[in-house]
Design a protein around this motif. Structure first.
Motif, PDB file in Angstrom:
ATOM      1  N   PHE A  31     -15.554  -4.955  -4.069  1.00  0.00           N
ATOM      2  CA  PHE A  31     -14.525  -4.388  -4.777  1.00  0.00           C
ATOM      3  C   PHE A  31     -15.314  -3.850  -5.994  1.00  0.00           C
ATOM      4  O   PHE A  31     -15.916  -4.002  -6.931  1.00  0.00           O
ATOM      5  CB  PHE A  31     -13.468  -5.334  -5.141  1.00  0.00           C
ATOM      6  CG  PHE A  31     -12.133  -5.462  -4.590  1.00  0.00           C
ATOM      7  CD1 PHE A  31     -12.904  -6.830  -3.871  1.00  0.00           C
ATOM      8  CD2 PHE A  31     -11.676  -5.076  -3.976  1.00  0.00           C
ATOM      9  CE1 PHE A  31     -11.866  -7.733  -2.747  1.00  0.00           C
ATOM     10  CE2 PHE A  31     -10.650  -5.318  -2.419  1.00  0.00           C
ATOM     11  CZ  PHE A  31     -10.903  -6.800  -1.895  1.00  0.00           C
ATOM     12  N   TYR A  37      -4.545  -9.453 -14.568  1.00  0.00           N
ATOM     13  CA  TYR A  37      -2.907  -8.495 -15.660  1.00  0.00           C
ATOM     14  C   TYR A  37      -2.259 -10.010 -15.868  1.00  0.00           C
ATOM     15  O   TYR A  37      -2.466 -11.032 -14.997  1.00  0.00           O
ATOM     16  CB  TYR A  37      -2.726  -8.191 -15.038  1.00  0.00           C
ATOM     17  CG  TYR A  37      -3.225  -6.364 -15.153  1.00  0.00           C
ATOM     18  CD1 TYR A  37      -4.315  -6.384 -14.394  1.00  0.00           C
ATOM     19  CD2 TYR A  37      -2.390  -5.638 -15.244  1.00  0.00           C
ATOM     20  CE1 TYR A  37      -4.733  -4.966 -14.167  1.00  0.00           C
ATOM     21  CE2 TYR A  37      -3.185  -3.991 -15.758  1.00  0.00           C
ATOM     22  CZ  TYR A  37      -4.273  -3.560 -15.291  1.00  0.00           C
ATOM     23  OH  TYR A  37      -4.891  -2.978 -14.841  1.00  0.00           O
ATOM     24  N   VAL A  47      -2.811  -5.819 -19.015  1.00  0.00           N
ATOM     25  CA  VAL A  47      -3.908  -5.881 -18.782  1.00  0.00           C
ATOM     26  C   VAL A  47      -4.638  -6.988 -19.465  1.00  0.00           C
ATOM     27  O   VAL A  47      -4.473  -6.872 -20.849  1.00  0.00           O
ATOM     28  CB  VAL A  47      -5.436  -5.127 -18.655  1.00  0.00           C
ATOM     29  CG1 VAL A  47      -5.266  -4.194 -20.429  1.00  0.00           C
ATOM     30  CG2 VAL A  47      -6.758  -5.398 -18.075  1.00  0.00           C
ATOM     31  N   ILE A  50     -10.925  -6.535 -16.915  1.00  0.00           N
ATOM     32  CA  ILE A  50     -11.682  -5.841 -15.725  1.00  0.00           C
ATOM     33  C   ILE A  50     -12.777  -6.172 -15.535  1.00  0.00           C
ATOM     34  O   ILE A  50     -13.771  -6.150 -16.733  1.00  0.00           O
ATOM     35  CB  ILE A  50     -11.186  -4.225 -15.900  1.00  0.00           C
ATOM     36  CG1 ILE A  50      -9.066  -4.378 -15.830  1.00  0.00           C
ATOM     37  CG2 ILE A  50     -11.557  -3.834 -14.718  1.00  0.00           C
ATOM     38  CD1 ILE A  50      -8.691  -5.475 -14.605  1.00  0.00           C
ATOM     39  N   SER A  52     -16.659  -4.187 -13.477  1.00  0.00           N
ATOM     40  CA  SER A  52     -17.081  -4.356 -12.575  1.00  0.00           C
ATOM     41  C   SER A  52     -17.188  -4.687 -11.565  1.00  0.00           C
ATOM     42  O   SER A  52     -18.256  -5.400 -11.882  1.00  0.00           O
ATOM     43  CB  SER A  52     -17.520  -2.995 -12.364  1.00  0.00           C
ATOM     44  OG  SER A  52     -18.724  -3.324 -13.407  1.00  0.00           O
ATOM     45  N   TYR A  96      -6.642  -9.108  -9.891  1.00  0.00           N
ATOM     46  CA  TYR A  96      -6.412  -7.868  -9.703  1.00  0.00           C
ATOM     47  C   TYR A  96      -7.213  -7.205  -9.032  1.00  0.00           C
ATOM     48  O   TYR A  96      -8.739  -7.956  -9.176  1.00  0.00           O
ATOM     49  CB  TYR A  96      -5.488  -6.748 -10.701  1.00  0.00           C
ATOM     50  CG  TYR A  96      -6.612  -5.477 -10.984  1.00  0.00           C
ATOM     51  CD1 TYR A  96      -7.763  -4.698 -10.919  1.00  0.00           C
ATOM     52  CD2 TYR A  96      -5.099  -4.568 -10.624  1.00  0.00           C
ATOM     53  CE1 TYR A  96      -7.659  -3.522 -11.391  1.00  0.00           C
ATOM     54  CE2 TYR A  96      -5.805  -3.207 -10.175  1.00  0.00           C
ATOM     55  CZ  TYR A  96      -6.812  -2.999 -10.616  1.00  0.00           C
ATOM     56  OH  TYR A  96      -7.417  -1.062 -10.610  1.00  0.00           O
ATOM     57  N   ARG A  98      -9.669  -3.516  -7.023  1.00  0.00           N
ATOM     58  CA  ARG A  98     -10.017  -2.241  -6.790  1.00  0.00           C
ATOM     59  C   ARG A  98     -10.368  -1.287  -6.031  1.00  0.00           C
ATOM     60  O   ARG A  98     -11.734  -2.350  -6.570  1.00  0.00           O
ATOM     61  CB  ARG A  98      -9.287  -1.416  -7.843  1.00  0.00           C
ATOM     62  CG  ARG A  98      -9.035   0.377  -7.479  1.00  0.00           C
ATOM     63  CD  ARG A  98      -8.948   1.173  -8.997  1.00  0.00           C
ATOM     64  NE  ARG A  98      -8.747   2.441  -8.879  1.00  0.00           N
ATOM     65  CZ  ARG A  98      -7.692   2.899  -7.492  1.00  0.00           C
ATOM     66  NH1 ARG A  98      -6.766   2.294  -7.746  1.00  0.00           N
ATOM     67  NH2 ARG A  98      -8.085   4.089  -7.973  1.00  0.00           N
ATOM     68  N   ASN A  99     -10.546  -0.885  -5.100  1.00  0.00           N
ATOM     69  CA  ASN A  99     -11.074  -0.304  -3.786  1.00  0.00           C
ATOM     70  C   ASN A  99     -11.198   1.458  -4.081  1.00  0.00           C
ATOM     71  O   ASN A  99     -10.793   1.776  -4.925  1.00  0.00           O
ATOM     72  CB  ASN A  99     -11.339  -0.826  -2.648  1.00  0.00           C
ATOM     73  CG  ASN A  99     -13.138  -1.167  -2.742  1.00  0.00           C
ATOM     74  OD1 ASN A  99     -13.660  -1.785  -3.242  1.00  0.00           O
ATOM     75  ND2 ASN A  99     -12.696  -2.339  -1.804  1.00  0.00           N
ATOM     76  N   ILE A 101      -7.900   1.661  -3.650  1.00  0.00           N
ATOM     77  CA  ILE A 101      -6.346   1.497  -3.860  1.00  0.00           C
ATOM     78  C   ILE A 101      -6.687   0.228  -4.615  1.00  0.00           C
ATOM     79  O   ILE A 101      -7.298  -0.463  -4.984  1.00  0.00           O
ATOM     80  CB  ILE A 101      -5.116   1.103  -2.700  1.00  0.00           C
ATOM     81  CG1 ILE A 101      -5.930   0.579  -1.405  1.00  0.00           C
ATOM     82  CG2 ILE A 101      -5.434   2.614  -2.258  1.00  0.00           C
ATOM     83  CD1 ILE A 101      -4.453  -0.241  -0.666  1.00  0.00           C
ATOM     84  N   ASP A 102      -5.179  -0.324  -5.427  1.00  0.00           N
ATOM     85  CA  ASP A 102      -4.661  -1.184  -5.521  1.00  0.00           C
ATOM     86  C   ASP A 102      -4.029  -2.544  -5.083  1.00  0.00           C
ATOM     87  O   ASP A 102      -3.567  -2.215  -4.431  1.00  0.00           O
ATOM     88  CB  ASP A 102      -3.742  -0.725  -7.559  1.00  0.00           C
ATOM     89  CG  ASP A 102      -4.861  -0.246  -7.823  1.00  0.00           C
ATOM     90  OD1 ASP A 102      -3.557   0.253  -8.700  1.00  0.00           O
ATOM     91  OD2 ASP A 102      -5.829  -0.010  -8.540  1.00  0.00           O
ATOM     92  N   TYR A 103      -4.830  -3.790  -5.290  1.00  0.00           N
ATOM     93  CA  TYR A 103      -4.812  -4.908  -4.848  1.00  0.00           C
ATOM     94  C   TYR A 103      -4.061  -6.099  -5.812  1.00  0.00           C
ATOM     95  O   TYR A 103      -5.116  -6.392  -6.658  1.00  0.00           O
ATOM     96  CB  TYR A 103      -5.825  -5.080  -3.731  1.00  0.00           C
ATOM     97  CG  TYR A 103      -5.947  -4.329  -2.528  1.00  0.00           C
ATOM     98  CD1 TYR A 103      -7.037  -4.038  -3.061  1.00  0.00           C
ATOM     99  CD2 TYR A 103      -5.516  -4.845  -1.273  1.00  0.00           C
ATOM    100  CE1 TYR A 103      -7.890  -2.600  -2.214  1.00  0.00           C
ATOM    101  CE2 TYR A 103      -6.157  -3.466  -0.929  1.00  0.00           C
ATOM    102  CZ  TYR A 103      -7.135  -2.723  -0.837  1.00  0.00           C
ATOM    103  OH  TYR A 103      -7.607  -1.863   0.042  1.00  0.00           O
ATOM    104  N   TRP A 104      -3.631  -6.531  -5.350  1.00  0.00           N
ATOM    105  CA  TRP A 104      -2.740  -7.520  -6.798  1.00  0.00           C
ATOM    106  C   TRP A 104      -2.090  -8.941  -6.073  1.00  0.00           C
ATOM    107  O   TRP A 104      -1.997  -8.672  -4.478  1.00  0.00           O
ATOM    108  CB  TRP A 104      -1.591  -7.179  -6.967  1.00  0.00           C
ATOM    109  CG  TRP A 104      -1.565  -6.203  -7.835  1.00  0.00           C
ATOM    110  CD1 TRP A 104      -1.217  -4.648  -7.638  1.00  0.00           C
ATOM    111  CD2 TRP A 104      -1.539  -5.836  -9.220  1.00  0.00           C
ATOM    112  NE1 TRP A 104      -1.261  -3.113  -8.314  1.00  0.00           N
ATOM    113  CE2 TRP A 104      -1.569  -4.610  -9.633  1.00  0.00           C
ATOM    114  CE3 TRP A 104      -1.758  -6.645  -9.907  1.00  0.00           C
ATOM    115  CZ2 TRP A 104      -1.996  -4.199 -10.431  1.00  0.00           C
ATOM    116  CZ3 TRP A 104      -2.030  -5.981 -11.085  1.00  0.00           C
ATOM    117  CH2 TRP A 104      -2.257  -4.919 -11.423  1.00  0.00           C
TER     118      TRP A 104
END
Length: 114
Positions: A31, A37, A47, A50, A52, A96, A98-99, A101-104
């Motif tokens: 990702f 969050y 948040v 995060i 990267s 959380y 993200r690529n 789209i966001d995933y939770w």
């Protein structure tokens, strides 16, 4: 189908520690972003921090110096080490990722109380 599953929540006394884990599945690549969050009762989701893919991490001011995010070498799991917990850290914590789209994740409850 990408899935995120948290674990490690629970009840802890003020000043204590907890470690949350988030395992992922269904992604063919690591990702771009992963993190955490939280949402306290009656409040908006906010948040926590995060990270990267390259390892740059940003934290909310309220948790700086107390919480640490880490990712495994394959970037398919993310962790949140929480130290010096305070009652105001009580919330549901969401993983959380993200690529494109966001995933939770589904969330895990953390309660800080004596």
């Amino acid at each position: 189908q990408v899935q995120l599953v948290e674990s490690g929540g629970g009840l802890v006394e003020p000043g204590g520690s907890l470690r949350l884990s988030c395992a992922t599945s269904g992604s063919s690549s690591s990702f771009l972003l992963m993190g955490w969050y939280r949402q306290a009762p009656g409040k908006q989701r906010e948040v926590v921090g995060i990270m990267s893919r390259g390892g740059t991490t940003n934290y909310a001011d309220s948790v700086k110096g107390r919480f640490t995010i880490s990712r495994d070498n394959g970037n398919i799991a993310v962790y949140l080490q929480m130290n010096k917990l305070k009652p105001e850290d009580t919330a549901v914590y969401y993983c959380y990722a993200r690529n494109d789209i966001d995933y939770w994740g589904q969330g895990t409850q953390v309660t800080v109380s004596s």
